[in-house]
Enzyme design. Structure first.
Site, PDB file in Angstrom:
ATOM      1  CG  ASP A 270      -2.140   0.955   0.994  1.00 16.65           C
ATOM      2  OD1 ASP A 270      -2.346   1.424  -0.131  1.00 16.65           O
ATOM      3  OD2 ASP A 270      -2.841   1.237   1.990  1.00 16.65           O
ATOM      4  CB  ALA A 309      -2.464   8.937   4.014  1.00 18.32           C
TER       5      ALA A 309
HETATM    6 ZN   LIG Z   1      -4.260   1.559  -0.972  1.00 17.27          ZN
END
Ligand SMILES: [Zn+2]
Length: 381
Positions: A270, A309
């Site tokens: 991510d 985030a």
């Molecule tokens: Zn993501």
């Protein structure tokens, strides 16, 4: 005639048939041509360490200062190169929530990079997410998935859209699962307020991935299980885990790996644009992010820490952390590569004759030493 075969001798090679000790890997062009026990061939370069399949990352937004949503092919390639030098030889490109027009434009650029072999596919992380679990997605752009919207995004991907994260409890959510799956797009349950029963229905409708399990979903509770137990233990599901020790605590990672078993977990980073970059201000989609001590959070009006985030993780770091937790490099290689390759049917995830010459060399602790992509050694990150 020159001998165009590269030969490497490693202390251990992780193959589909198990770990081969003191083995030679032969590479011809961009494929592995043989893996065999050392036979005294003096032409083989001694590597030491462990040869494992090149890593696969199916949830990553950018890195090295480059954003996969930028629409700039050269920047996207530079981000892929950053992650390749950190072991990710096969990658999806993930897009955060944006307007449909912006997503279509971003998909158009990424589709060319898939067609050219730089990317293995595209992952849409929005916009069909719950406003209750928005994470770092722009809330005013979140929406329920209608059939026309689904079709528009599938068409914009020109066959390269491989994965969509959605919250199945949204109006039309289960129909959207079926519609994406019928179009050849896998569906991940994520950014969701669904309960266990709704997750079960989504899996029966064809969803078979859990987006960064634990993060951006209702937490596990012993009387209200939420999505986590089923996403970890249903054998149909590939459960994404962000193994940076921050998104999910190490003890919970240990529990999740045990619960999901050797085939159930796919490690994802991510990662966003700030991976490999100094602390400071960045953007994720249209939102302002501040990275402090390598942790990316949304910037809030009052200066308090906002939602996580994305990450600044690399697969190399995730591999080393999971190797430390499990003490098993072959098992870690499944989590970092083989499971995702099998789940999505990618040309990756294996070290064997005929397989891709995408290889990572790690030491006994799982620390990345060298990366070969398509038969060529890359410079270290
Ligand atoms: Zn993501």
């Amino acid at each position: 005639m020159t001998d165009d075969v590269q030969r490497f001798r490693a202390a251990h090679v992780v193959t589909p048939a198990g770990v081969v000790d003191d083995a030679v890997v032969e590479v011809r062009g961009d494929r592995v041509s043989a893996v065999h026990p050392n036979n005294g061939d003096e032409r083989a370069e001694r590597l030491g360490g462990w040869v494992v399949p090149g890593f696969v990352d199916t949830h990553v937004h950018g890195g090295g200062g480059h954003d996969y949503a930028s629409g700039d092919a050269d920047a996207i390639l530079a981000g892929l190169d950053f992650h390749a030098r950190n072991g990710t030889t096969t990658s999806f490109a993930s897009l955060v929530t944006a307007s449909l027009d912006d997503l279509a434009a971003q998909l158009d650029v990424l589709a060319d990079l898939v067609d050219d072999g730089h990317l293995a596919g595209v992952h849409l992380e929005g916009p069909f997410l719950s406003v209750e679990q928005p994470g770092a997605h722009q809330q005013d752009l979140l929406r329920a998935p209608g059939p026309a919207t689904v079709d528009r995004l599938v068409e914009a991907g020109r066959g390269t859209l491989r994965l969509v994260t959605l919250a199945p409890e949204l109006p039309g959510g289960l129909d959207a699962v079926r519609r994406f799956v019928a179009s050849g797009v896998r569906v991940a349950v994520g950014h969701t307020a669904a309960d266990d029963a709704m997750v079960a229905r989504a899996l029966d409708a064809g969803a078979d991935v859990g987006t960064h399990v634990f993060n951006a979903m209702t937490p596990i509770h012993h009387r209200r299980p939420g999505p986590v137990p089923r996403l970890l233990t249903d054998p149909r599901v590939a459960a994404e885990l962000i193994a940076d020790g921050f998104h999910v605590a190490e003890e919970v990672l240990r529990m999740a790996l045990a619960a999901a078993g050797p085939d159930g977990v796919v490690l994802v980073t991510d990662a966003m644009v700030a991976a490999g970059m100094p602390d400071g201000p960045y953007r994720l989609g249209a939102l302002d992010v501040r990275v402090v001590d390598g942790q990316a959070r949304l910037l809030t009006d009052d200066g308090t820490p906002g939602s996580i985030a994305g990450s600044t993780l690399t697969t190399a770091r995730a591999f080393a952390l999971v190797a430390a937790i499990t003490g098993d490099l072959a098992a870690t290689a499944r989590f970092a590569s083989t499971n995702a390759a099998r789940h999505y049917g990618l040309d990756a995830g294996t070290v064997e004759a005929g397989g891709p010459a995408d290889l990572c060399l790690v030491d006994d602790r799982g620390t990345l030493q060298r990366v070969m992509r398509r038969g060529r050694w890359l410079e270290a990150a």
